[in-house]
Write a protein that holds these residues in place. Structure first.
Motif, PDB file in Angstrom:
ATOM      1  N   ASP A  31       0.807  -1.223   0.000  1.00  0.00           N
ATOM      2  CA  ASP A  31       0.000   0.000   0.000  1.00  0.00           C
ATOM      3  C   ASP A  31       0.841   1.275   0.000  1.00  0.00           C
ATOM      4  N   ASN A  32       2.143   1.138  -0.232  1.00  0.00           N
ATOM      5  CA  ASN A  32       2.964   2.350  -0.425  1.00  0.00           C
ATOM      6  C   ASN A  32       4.164   2.011  -1.319  1.00  0.00           C
ATOM      7  N   LEU A  49       1.625  -4.254 -11.139  1.00  0.00           N
ATOM      8  CA  LEU A  49       0.648  -3.185 -11.374  1.00  0.00           C
ATOM      9  C   LEU A  49       1.004  -2.076 -10.409  1.00  0.00           C
ATOM     10  N   ILE A  50       1.315  -0.889 -10.926  1.00  0.00           N
ATOM     11  CA  ILE A  50       1.781   0.190 -10.048  1.00  0.00           C
ATOM     12  C   ILE A  50       0.892   1.413 -10.200  1.00  0.00           C
ATOM     13  N   ASP A  51       0.360   1.876  -9.060  1.00  0.00           N
ATOM     14  CA  ASP A  51      -0.409   3.115  -9.062  1.00  0.00           C
ATOM     15  C   ASP A  51       0.565   4.283  -9.220  1.00  0.00           C
ATOM     16  N   THR A  58       6.756   7.646  -5.349  1.00  0.00           N
ATOM     17  CA  THR A  58       5.728   7.685  -6.393  1.00  0.00           C
ATOM     18  C   THR A  58       5.845   6.443  -7.278  1.00  0.00           C
ATOM     19  N   GLY A  59       4.784   6.149  -7.989  1.00  0.00           N
ATOM     20  CA  GLY A  59       4.804   5.013  -8.899  1.00  0.00           C
ATOM     21  C   GLY A  59       5.924   5.138  -9.921  1.00  0.00           C
ATOM     22  N   LEU A  60       6.153   6.377 -10.356  1.00  0.00           N
ATOM     23  CA  LEU A  60       7.208   6.645 -11.337  1.00  0.00           C
ATOM     24  C   LEU A  60       8.585   6.262 -10.775  1.00  0.00           C
TER      25      LEU A  60
END
Ligand code: CA
Length: 221
Positions: A31-32, A49-51, A58-60
């Motif tokens: 969750d992080n 799968l990355i938000d 950050t996902g980036l």
């Protein structure tokens, strides 16, 4: 096949996880961004799968740092952003695809399948004697007759057939077919192997799924 979802919105993570588990994928969540990157690097996953917007990292950033260590594993971004700049940034960070929130689960599933499909675009099928397993159709046949397997039985048989002719260690089977919260009693594998053998009518000695004592199993004709 094992997938990691890095997503801080619990409802979305749960929704994706449930859907994927129904499709016989083993699923872990984080969750992080920090925990996500740690799990992605510590375990073997077939897809991430990355938000995009995540606490910690950050996902980036997660994607960029993951790519420095692992160039192969497909990554799909889950994003509320859809400007051209953001899309380009995501792809430059090493993502293979992205999907814009809100999305339909069926579309996400199809994008995942595209990433996991062999490059030929044909149905991915494995054979073991008179047994055929079709990954895309999610079906198993013996001598042309369809055999109904549970999701876990299917995932386990798929893993063995993907590795046909190779010894599959118990720890690797658990890693691929069960998720991170599994308590690691590998005795569960024997229970599932017995169920598969029974449904496929394979006897223990002459069958195609061989027990490698103290190590694991091997599918071999
Ligand atoms: Ca988020």
């Amino acid at each position: 096949m094992r997938i990691l979802i890095i997503e801080d919105e619990a409802g979305i993570a749960r929704f994706i996880r449930q859907g994927l588990e129904e499709e016989a994928y083993a699923v872990d969540t984080a969750d992080n961004g920090l925990l996500g990157l740690e799990r992605a690097l510590a375990n073997h996953y077939d897809l991430l799968l990355i938000d995009w917007m995540l606490p910690g990292k950050t996902g980036l950033e997660v994607c960029r740092e993951f790519r420095q260590a692992n160039a192969q594993t497909p990554v799909i971004f889950l994003t509320a952003k859809d400007t051209v700049q953001d899309t380009i940034a995501g792809l430059r960070a090493g993502a293979n695809d992205y999907i814009k929130k809100p999305f339909h689960f069926e579309e996400l599933l199809e994008r995942i399948r595209v990433q996991l499909r062999p490059q030929t675009g044909e149905h991915e099928r494995f054979r073991l004697g008179n047994i055929v397993l079709d990954v895309s159709a999610h079906q198993v046949w013996k001598e042309g007759k369809e055999i109904a397997l549970t999701q876990k039985e299917f995932a386990l048989l798929e893993y063995l057939l993907r590795n046909k002719g190779k010894v599959c260690r118990r720890s690797r089977i658990i890693e691929s077919v069960w998720d991170i919260h599994f308590d690691y009693d590998t005795g569960i594998i024997d229970v599932y192997i017995n169920a598969i053998r029974k449904k496929l009518g394979l006897n223990k000695e002459a069958g195609y799924i061989h027990t490698i004592r103290g190590v694991g199993y091997m599918a071999r004709e």
